[in-house]
Write an enzyme that holds these catalytic residues in place. Structure first.
Site, PDB file in Angstrom:
ATOM      1  N   GLU A  18      46.172   8.079 -19.771  1.00 33.87           N
ATOM      2  CA  GLU A  18      45.604   9.333 -20.267  1.00 33.87           C
ATOM      3  C   GLU A  18      46.518   9.951 -21.317  1.00 33.87           C
ATOM      4  OE1 GLU A  18      43.300  11.996 -17.756  1.00 33.87           O
ATOM      5  OE2 GLU A  18      44.840  13.516 -18.138  1.00 33.87           O
ATOM      6  N   TYR A  50      40.991  17.637 -22.569  1.00 32.40           N
ATOM      7  CA  TYR A  50      40.739  18.920 -23.238  1.00 32.40           C
ATOM      8  C   TYR A  50      41.863  19.887 -22.875  1.00 32.40           C
ATOM      9  CZ  TYR A  50      35.788  18.776 -24.755  1.00 32.40           C
ATOM     10  OH  TYR A  50      34.620  18.524 -25.404  1.00 32.40           O
ATOM     11  N   ALA A  52      42.734  24.039 -22.012  1.00 33.95           N
ATOM     12  CA  ALA A  52      42.041  25.046 -21.213  1.00 33.95           C
ATOM     13  C   ALA A  52      40.900  25.665 -22.007  1.00 33.95           C
ATOM     14  CB  ALA A  52      43.019  26.139 -20.767  1.00 33.95           C
ATOM     15  N   ARG A 108      34.922  20.757 -14.406  1.00 32.05           N
ATOM     16  CA  ARG A 108      34.650  22.172 -14.628  1.00 32.05           C
ATOM     17  C   ARG A 108      35.632  22.726 -15.647  1.00 32.05           C
ATOM     18  NH1 ARG A 108      34.782  27.232 -10.443  1.00 32.05           N
ATOM     19  NH2 ARG A 108      36.990  26.717 -10.470  1.00 32.05           N
ATOM     20  N   ASP A 110      39.668  24.390 -16.850  1.00 33.39           N
ATOM     21  CA  ASP A 110      40.501  25.565 -16.582  1.00 33.39           C
ATOM     22  C   ASP A 110      40.020  26.764 -17.381  1.00 33.39           C
ATOM     23  OD1 ASP A 110      42.218  24.084 -14.906  1.00 33.39           O
ATOM     24  OD2 ASP A 110      43.290  23.318 -16.667  1.00 33.39           O
ATOM     25  N   HIS A 153      41.030  20.544  -3.177  1.00 33.55           N
ATOM     26  CA  HIS A 153      40.789  21.364  -4.359  1.00 33.55           C
ATOM     27  C   HIS A 153      41.309  22.773  -4.079  1.00 33.55           C
ATOM     28  CE1 HIS A 153      38.796  23.527  -7.579  1.00 33.55           C
ATOM     29  NE2 HIS A 153      38.444  22.370  -8.108  1.00 33.55           N
ATOM     30  N   LYS A 169      28.131  15.189  -6.491  1.00 29.43           N
ATOM     31  CA  LYS A 169      28.393  14.734  -7.859  1.00 29.43           C
ATOM     32  C   LYS A 169      28.115  13.240  -8.008  1.00 29.43           C
ATOM     33  CE  LYS A 169      32.563  16.744  -8.259  1.00 29.43           C
ATOM     34  NZ  LYS A 169      33.837  17.196  -8.915  1.00 29.43           N
TER      35      LYS A 169
END
Length: 293
Positions: A18, A50, A52, A108, A110, A153, A169
Site C-alpha cells: 500500500e 485517500y 481524510a 467509510r 476519516d 472497530h 458488506k
C-alpha cells in the site's frame, strides 16, 4: 486483473503493498523509486489510499492511473463515503473503467478537520456498505474490497454486531477483506474464526505495518484506534537506545508475524509501506526461504 481472481488462482501466499499519494509534486519521483525497489518481490497488486475526507482524492486518482500505466501492476484505489456524492463516485468509477482500473477498496473514511459530523459528511453513503452496494449495482465489473478490524472497530464496541455489519458488506458484493494493522497474530486468527462462524467465506488478508520509530508507534495508536501494542513489543521499543534500534525491532517483529501467518496458510499479506521500501524489503529478505516454491 480482479483481486478476487488473483486469490482464486494463487497457489501460494499473495503479497500486496500500500502507498499513499505524496503531498509534494517533487516526491512523486521518490515514490516511484520506492515502487521500483519493491516490484522485484512480485506483488500481485498494490493499493493507493485517500487522505481524510478524500483530501488527496485527485492525487490518488492520478497515482492509481500512473502506476497502472507505467508498471502494469493491478491497482486497488481507495474510495471513501466521507464527502462523496453518488454522481461524484459514478464519475470516478467511469474514469477508472476507461483506464482499466478494475479494483477499489470501499471505506467509510476519516472525518476531515472542521466537519460538523459524520451524518453531515456522508449524506449519500452513510456507511461503507452503502458504497459497496452502489458499486456492485452500477459497476458490476469492478472488484470490491472492504476493511476488517481484528481488534474491533473503534466505533462498534459490540463485537458480535461488528461481524454482522461485515457480513452484510460481503453479502452486498465485497470480494475480500483486508485488515487494519495488528501486532499479535492471535487477534487476527480469532477474527478469522469469528468471521467463519458468521458465514463470511471471502479471503481475509492480514495487514502488516512494522514499527520504525518511537514516535511512529504512538502515531499508529492514534491513527489506528483500538490497535493493541503487546507488552513485549512496547517494552523493547521504549528501551531502545535510538530509532535505528527501533527499526531492527520492528522488522524482526513483523518478520515473526509474517512467517507465522504463512505457516498457518493464509491467502496473502498486505504491507503498509508508508512509501518506504527499506523495512518491507528487509522483511522479504528474512522470509525468502519460507516463500520459495
Amino acid at each position: 486483473m480482479l483481486v478476487k481472481e488473483i486469490f482464486q488462482s494463487a497457489t501460494k501466499p499473495v503479497f500486496s503493498f500500500e502507498f499513499f499519494p505524496p503531498k509534494k509534486t517533487a516526491d512523486w519521483d521518490k515514490l516511484f523509486h520506492t515502487i521500483s525497489e519493491l516490484i522485484p518481490f512480485n506483488p500481485s497488486y498494490v493499493s493507493v489510499t485517500y487522505g481524510a475526507g478524500g483530501s488527496t482524492r485527485n492525487r490518488t486518482h492520478d497515482l492509481v492511473t500512473k502506476i497502472q500505466r507505467e508498471t502494469g501492476l493491478s491497482v486497488v484505489s481507495h474510495l471513501t463515503c466521507i464527502c462523496s456524492g453518488k454522481e461524484e463516485i459514478r464519475q470516478i468509477l467511469d474514469e477508472y473503467s476507461k483506464h482499466g482500473i478494475k479494483n477499489v477498496l470501499a471505506l467509510r473514511g476519516d472525518l476531515p478537520p472542521g466537519s460538523a459530523s459524520y451524518e453531515e459528511a456522508t449524506k449519500d453513503f452513510p456507511h461503507a456498505v452503502d458504497l459497496v452496494r452502489f458499486i456492485a449495482e452500477n459497476f458490476p465489473d469492478i472488484g470490491i474490497g472492504v476493511a476488517g478490524f481484528p481488534e474491533g472497530h473503534p466505533q462498534t464496541p459490540n463485537r458480535l454486531q461488528e461481524i454482522e455489519y461485515l457480513k452484510v458488506k460481503v453479502d452486498q458484493g465485497a470480494d475480500y477483506i483486508v485488515t487494519q494493522l495488528f501486532f499479535d497474530n492471535r487477534d487476527f486468527f480469532d477474527f478469522v474464526g469469528r468471521c467463519t462462524l458468521a458465514g463470511i467465506n471471502v479471503p481475509i488478508i492480514p495487514g502488516i505495518m512494522p514499527v520504525t520509530t518511537k514516535k511512529g508507534l504512538i502515531r499508529m495508536s492514534e491513527l489506528a484506534l483500538g490497535a493493541r501494542i503487546p507488552a513485549p513489543l512496547l517494552k523493547r521499543v521504549l528501551e531502545a537506545s535510538d530509532d535505528d534500534e527501533v527499526v531492527k525491532i520492528g522488522i524482526e517483529w513483523a518478520t515473526m508475524q509474517v512467517k507465522d501467518l504463512i505457516g498457518n496458510h493464509i491467502k496473502g499479506v498486505h504491507f503498509y509501506t508508508l512509501n518506504n521500501a527499506e523495512a518491507t524489503r528487509r522483511i522479504f529478505q528474512n522470509i525468502a526461504e519460507n516463500t520459495k516454491t
